[in-house]
Each structure stands twice: as C-alpha cells, then as structure tokens.
Design a protein around this motif. Sequence first.
Motif, PDB file in Angstrom:
ATOM      1  N   SER A  96       0.838  -1.190   0.000  1.00  0.00           N
ATOM      2  CA  SER A  96       0.000   0.000   0.000  1.00  0.00           C
ATOM      3  C   SER A  96       0.876   1.243   0.000  1.00  0.00           C
ATOM      4  O   SER A  96       1.918   1.271   0.651  1.00  0.00           O
ATOM      5  N   ARG A  97       0.435   2.253  -0.741  1.00  0.00           N
ATOM      6  CA  ARG A  97       1.133   3.535  -0.793  1.00  0.00           C
ATOM      7  C   ARG A  97       0.202   4.570  -1.368  1.00  0.00           C
ATOM      8  O   ARG A  97      -0.664   4.252  -2.179  1.00  0.00           O
ATOM      9  N   TYR A 134      -3.923   4.760   4.184  1.00  0.00           N
ATOM     10  CA  TYR A 134      -2.775   3.858   4.122  1.00  0.00           C
ATOM     11  C   TYR A 134      -1.469   4.659   4.074  1.00  0.00           C
ATOM     12  O   TYR A 134      -1.264   5.492   3.185  1.00  0.00           O
ATOM     13  N   GLY A 135      -0.569   4.403   5.002  1.00  0.00           N
ATOM     14  CA  GLY A 135       0.754   5.000   4.966  1.00  0.00           C
ATOM     15  C   GLY A 135       0.821   6.463   5.322  1.00  0.00           C
ATOM     16  O   GLY A 135       1.888   7.066   5.194  1.00  0.00           O
ATOM     17  N   ARG A 187      -0.015   0.908   7.325  1.00  0.00           N
ATOM     18  CA  ARG A 187      -0.159   0.319   5.997  1.00  0.00           C
ATOM     19  C   ARG A 187      -0.886  -1.036   6.059  1.00  0.00           C
ATOM     20  O   ARG A 187      -0.949  -1.668   7.111  1.00  0.00           O
ATOM     21  N   SER A 556       4.520   5.419   6.545  1.00  0.00           N
ATOM     22  CA  SER A 556       5.383   5.613   5.377  1.00  0.00           C
ATOM     23  C   SER A 556       6.806   5.194   5.731  1.00  0.00           C
ATOM     24  O   SER A 556       7.150   4.967   6.894  1.00  0.00           O
TER      25      SER A 556
END
Length: 729
Positions: A96-97, A134-135, A187, A556
């Motif tokens: 995930s990003r 996410y992140g 994430r 992150s």
Amino acid sequence: MAVLLFFSIVSFFLTAVIGMGEGGAEAGSPSREFFRFNGDVAWVVQVSDLHLSAYHPERGADLLRLLAPALRVIRPSLLLVTGDITDAKNERRSSSRQDESEWMQYRNGMDAIVGHNYLENRRIFDIRGNHDKYGVPYVGHNLDFFSIHSINSQLNRHNTMNSISLVGDNRIYHFLGIDDTIGYGIRWPSNLFGHPTDRTLDAVESELQYWDSQPGGLVTKVVFGHFPTSFIASSKRRRRYEGIFARQSVSAYICGHLHAKLGKTLWRLHMIDFPSGPNGLEHVGQFWEWELGDWKEFRLMRILAIDGGAVSFLDIGLSSQNQLLDDFQTTILITHPTDSRCMNQDEMKNPVVRNDINSLVFSVQPIRNVTARVFDSARAFKVVEEIPLQPVTGSVNFKPLFHAKWNAENYKSMPASRLWLQVFVIDDQGKETASAMRPFSVEGKLAYHPSTLLVYLIFNVHWEDLYLFLLWSNIFFLILLLFLPKILNYLMERNELYQRWATSISVSSPIRQKKFIFPLLWYLLEGSRSRKFWLAMVFYLLYLLKMPWFCGHATSENGGIARMYMRGWSIQTPSAPFIKEEQGYPDIMAITLPFMYLVVTPTFLLIYGLFAKCSGCRLYYHRKMSCAYETSPRGPGQEFVRGAPPKYSLSVISSWIIKFGGYWTRRALLLACLIISLLHLKICSVLMAAYGVGPVALSPALAWAPQLFLAAAIFALKIDLDVSLHVPL
C-alpha cells in the motif's frame, strides 16, 4: 484441517477487503451547513469505495461518463462519498502507498461534475476510508492527499465530522458524517477497522442531541461513515456507536467498506435495550444499518429519500448504462409506503397509518402515466388495487414526485410480507418501466429477510470480540498442549503409574477405548518428553504474548518506527520520540490469526508428532529385536543385548503405536513440515511486501523461529534414531 481452512479463508477476506487505544482522528464541534428544500420529500445520492487507481483509469473516467449524467437527472440535495476514494495499492496489490495521481483523478472527476452544473461543490461531502489513510503518518502530512484534493478540504471542512441539515417547510432532515479512520495510517494489512475515540463519541452524541432541542419541526437523523459497525473498534473506555445511535433516535446509518462481492443486501436492524426509565418501562432503541456496495467493480450508486420522516433507498448499478445522457434508464423509488424487509421498524408503539402513496420517478423523458398496483401474495400475486399517481406541481421547482391518496385502513392487520407494491411508469415515447416489486406494511411491521451465513458472519458479528475469542482460544489451547502432558508425565513417572496404566488400559479396556484415549494420551506424553524443546516452546509462546514480533516503518518509509505486538502497534513518532501510542487493535488480526493458527499451532503439534514418532520407531525396533530373540537358538539363560523391553511391551502395546513408527507416517510428517514451512514463507513474503524485507527478515520470532523449530526437531530425531536404533529416518 477444516478449522485451518476456515481461518485461512477468513484471513484472506480480511486482508483483501476487508481499537482499544485512542487512535482515531480527533473531532471537535462540527461546522453546521444548511440547505433548503420544498415540501416533505428530499433525496440524496451516496457512492462508496471508488478505489480510483493509477492502474485502472476507467474507474475515474466513469465518474464523468456514468455518475455525472445520473446526477443531472436525479438532482439530489447532497452527494455523499463514503470513503476509500483511492485504491492506494501497487499494480500487484501486494503493498500500500499513497499516489497523488489517483487523487488527481478524483479531483478532476468532481471538478467536471461541478463544472457541468450537475451539482454544486458545496453539496458534495466526502470522508476518508481506510485506503485513503494507508501509509499516512498523521493528518496534514505531505502524504495526506485527502487534505489537499478532497472536496471537503477545498471548502475548508477540516473537521472529522460533517453536520448537514436539509430544512423543509415543516421538517429537518439531518445528516451527520463521521471520519473514523485510524489516527496513524498504518499500511495494509493492519488497517481494516474504524477507530473512534471517546472524544469523537462525545462529539457525535452531543451533535445528535443538539437537534432534539431545536424548535420548528420534526427531525429525522441519518448518519454516514465508511465502516460498518461490526468493523468499528471500541473506544478506550469500551464505548460504541450502537448505543448512541439507538438512544438518539437515529433512523439509519449508511456506510461502505464491504464490497458487493459479499452481497448487495447487507442490511441490519439494531435493537438495543436500555434500562427502565422513571415510568418503569424498558426502552428499546432501534436504527437501521445499510451498507452500500462498491463503485470499484459494480459502479453502484444509492438514492436515499426521506418522505415525512420515513427513510427509503434504492441501489442501482450504472455499469450497464450507456455513455449518452439520453440513454439514462428511468429509475423509480417508492418513498411511501416503505419496504417492510429493510425499512420498517419492528414493534412500533403507535404506528401512524398514512393514506398516501409517493414515488420518485427519475427520467430524461417526460412522464405520461404513473400507476401503482397492490398485489396479494396469498392469492398468487393477484392485483387487488390499482391507484393512478399524479405529479406534485405545487412547489417552485419541478419535483419528480408522484402522489396519490388511498384508503390504507383496508390493509391494516395484514402480515408484513403478504401485500406487495409495484409502480409502473410510461414515458412520452410509450416505453413502460416497472419498479421492483416489494412488500409493505401500512403499520410498519417488519418482514423477514433471508441472509447467508457469510453475510451474517461478516456483518452481524463484532470482529473485535471475535478476535479476542479466536486469539485467546488458540493461546489457551497451546498452554494446555504444553503443560497438561508435562504435568501428567511428572505425576506418572513419580508414582510409576505410566507402565501400569499402559498395561491395564491395553489389556482390560474395550477396543474403542484403546483406539482413541490411549493413542491420544500417548502422543501427548511422548511428544512432551524432550525437556529442551519443551522449554524452548514455552519461552517462544511467552515471547509472542509479551514481546514485539517485528519492528519497522508501519506508516510511510519515513514515518516513525513502530513495533508490532499481539495487542497492536506501538508507534514512536519523530515529533514526539519519547511518547509511544498503541494503535491498530484489532486490525493486526489479519497478521496474528493466520500466523498463530496456520504456523505456530501446527508447528507445536508437528514437534510433538516427531517425538511421538521417534517413540513409535523405538517400539517398532524393539518388536523386531524381540521377534529375533524369541526365534533365536540361544537358550533362555542368555541375555539379550542393548536392553530388551519389558515382557508386556510386545503383547499389550496398541498396533496404532506400532504403525505410527512406520514408513508412511514418517513421510506424512515430513510432508506436513514442508507444507507448514511454505505457509510460513507465504505469510512472511506478504508482510515483507507490506512493511519491507529487512524488518521482517531480521525478526527472529516471526521469520526464523518456526523454521528453526522444525529443522532442529527433525535433525535431533534423525541423530537419535540413527545412533540409538540404527533405523534411518
């Protein structure tokens, strides 16, 4: 194996979809916005789980191709976008990003809708979903693209709550939006649940109470969010939304998160009992929960209408619609009477019988005729009444509302699923369109709606509580597996009971007892006899309970270092290096349950099996030697070399134990070790893709211990058997 297969399916669902800490984003007093509407009927549109992706640009393109023409015909008072706006996954969906290009797709799509005058931007309200977090280490971080490109951020709506009121002539329809995403955007796969704080719950309850004290009309309340209530964790003080919604007379909670593959009718009526009031009567609070399927694959859209306080909705798929506005299919939503399967409330104290039928008709063509027909399911769905509906033209702006009076008293005291209603529309070109036939009750009775086991498991079970049950059931099983046979071994060896017990149960007990009780107990006793391995397994289990499984960047790559425990993530942020916050409970169930059920537990069982197999091989060896001794020409006075077994061992030991030391058992155990090793490597590879190779590979408890346990057990037993018995493994 059935249990393991069940948990592998559950864990796959959880990581594919789909806390106890104060992890959610904080909420203060929300800003309130007001919009006027005429009459007593208003409607809004909801879309959810857009999952706009850089690898699937058609999802974003369809916002203008499909959603925009629908909005132009429907002309809702509000557009609600309930989370998971972007996909935030790589092409293989292994990590995930956040990708700003996906957010630009969303912003461009919404700008096009607003630019074509399909809807004002101030009537669009969007909230975050777990994919949108996410992140993202925290709100305002440079990866928090929602705070840059969302409609709410462009209009300076930076609070985690949206309070919107549609004000009519005599009524107020209040919509309250809630962002329950986790405070630190861990994430995938550890970001599955909503995490409201106690402060958020207080703010929601206060806002809902505020509208009860306002004069000037009746109030109907609808709450919208991303997560179903089964996927919302309790606050630190163990508080939940359900009690607040029921106590504050919320009519419905609408959400997303669970995609339409699970089902397109995820409906649930919450009924909560409250303590007796001053009058001694017990109060039962109720509210409906309706989950909307995804735009991602099914292009689903919901039209939700409120007619004099009665809430109804219609979910339609736009994937079959054509590109041109003129080809928009005529859509019919009956706003009263409501569908008794999913819109009425059970056990209404004083139901108000309304003598009217209302229906919304959305069409690009002028409407020539609208007719409602009542069917009796007890008489083969024979038509019992036909009522023509007339357009409502008394308002300033034209409404697609058609109305008729009827004598509802004729249908009182009927079962909730006996009478069915359907509306037929003929447009100016002569084309006839029929609504879906649905049951109704003029008294508000509730009809039965069938559901599947999967829907019940996902939608009606609180996964937070289920995780506690599954986790501690597994831990309790492992504790029994380790300590119960060890205690029995100690007691039997101390009192010399094992030999006598084995003899008695094999000689005098029935065959059924021999086949089940003795082999099982023998397996446990022999499997726990290795003191070194037993102590190592006890230490490993204690480590998993209290110590971190692995450490790394949970958000992150530049975010704070976090440690994952069985109780969640402990995050240390760069802005506050001496403060650690626990996040992600019960989100980590997508990691812990597969690891505990598919790796740790089978590893412990296999270690016991390998040592029990060693004992079986010894018995097999002794049997061969004893047979050779009995047929030997040596006299009875000659001693047998290398310690012959007691006389009873050959005559009474169960044949099951002898077979356990045979050829096929050895191969089966080695094959099971290989399967567990492959499952373990698969879980580790998923975690490496999510959180990096280094943090997972350098975590002995997670990446090394199960493999080392199996390898050491096989190697130790091979040496023991080769040296002591001369029987190769």
